[in-house]
Design an enzyme around this catalytic site. Structure first.
Site: not given
Ligand code: CP
Ligand code: NVA
Length: 303
Positions: A103, A130, A133, A222, A262, A290
């Protein structure tokens, strides 16, 4: 498939196979059975940003399959690409572990890991996309509607990483996505064109949330402030006024429309508490899925 970096790089068949495998492994694990196909294997999990769902679900999925997840904070290794180049991290980890998930802020970090690693690399969210997701979301849609084909999602808010992966999923799996955003926060044209090259007309951008939800099966939102955009918070809260998923918007959609997010949800901003708690909300099914998608993905890439 060596890596899972973007839905746009997968074939429709590969994506359907992953959904199918997620569904059957979900039933298998719920019946109390275990498949230890990853015994003796290790997944390095590199995180530049916080995570609840992604981190824990990958960790549990890896353990469920008999493997070992290894959580690596950026400070543990002196930052990704800071103490040493990303390509060296990729090659060193390839000598120790059987998979990398990452990530990161920049999407190119994950691309570089994939290019230099001999082992599978999984995108666990970047500023650009993502995909894990979006695939868990497709699994959730398939469970609630019996199929993904033809299901229309109205995504209300920021044309961000999550919206982009949903657009590619719509293109590859023959779904419909309408993104409703304020001016300046639309999904980029390149993504819309690419999604529409997979299925013509699958993805569209509008500026009116009410028009978007009018015939939607799913209302999705989101955060307005993604990780890394915290210094734009006040401006974004002003700019996104009118793009809240509240009960008035929900009531403008067909009665059967499900509410998805999400998570994490910032109640009182992009969505109200009432919409989160509504009987139409399926956001915790999404969160659960997930885990089920991650298990199928790890088995596919690492077994
Ligand atoms: N939806 C999602 O990716 O959540 P986290 O940031 O908690 O992993
Ligand atoms: N768009 C958000 C998604 C979190 C799961 C971010 O990137 O922070």
């Amino acid at each position: 498939m060596k890596d899972f970096v973007a839905i746009s790089e997968c074939s429709t068949q590969e994506l359907h196979d992953l959904l199918e495998a997620s569904g059957s492994l979900k039933a298998f694990y719920k019946s109390g059975k275990r498949d230890l196909c990853l015994a003796g294997k290790t997944l390095a999990m590199l995180f530049e940003k916080p995570s609840l769902r992604t981190r824990i679900s990958f960790q549990v999925a890896m353990t469920d399959l008999g493997g070992m997840p290894l959580y690596v904070k950026p400070e543990d290794i002196g930052g990704i690409g800071k103490r040493e180049p990303v390509k060296d991290i990729a090659r060193v980890l390839s000598r120790y572990v059987q998979g990398i998930m990452a990530r990161t802020f920049e999407h190119k970090t994950v691309l570089e890991l994939a290019e230099y690693a001999d082992i599978p690399v999984i995108n666990a969210l970047t500023d650009w996309s993502h995909p894990c997701q979006a695939m868990a979301d497709c699994l959730t849609i398939r469970e609630h509607f019996g199929q993904v084909e033809g299901i229309k999602t109205a995504f209300i808010g920021d044309g961000n990483n999550v919206a982009r992966s949903l657009a590619y999923a719509a293109g590859k799996l023959n779904m419909k996505l309408v993104v409703a955003s304020p001016h300046g926060y639309e999904l980029d044209d390149v993504t819309i064109q690419k999604a529409n090259s997979f299925t013509p007309g699958c993805t569209a951008q509008v500026d009116d949330p009410y028009a978007a939800v009018a015939d939607a099966d799913v209302i999705y939102t989101d955060t307005w402030v993604s990780m890394g955009q915290e210094n734009e918070k006040e401006k974004r809260i002003r700019d996104f006024k009118g793009f809240v998923v509240d009960m008035k918007l929900v009531q403008a959609a067909p009665k059967h429309a499900k509410i998805m997010h999400c998570l994490p949800a910032y109640r009182g901003y992009e969505i109200t508490d009432e919409a989160c708690e509504s009987p139409n909300s399926i956001m915790f099914d999404q969160a659960e899925n997930r885990l089920h998608f991650q298990r199928a993905l790890l088995k596919q890439l690492l077994a």
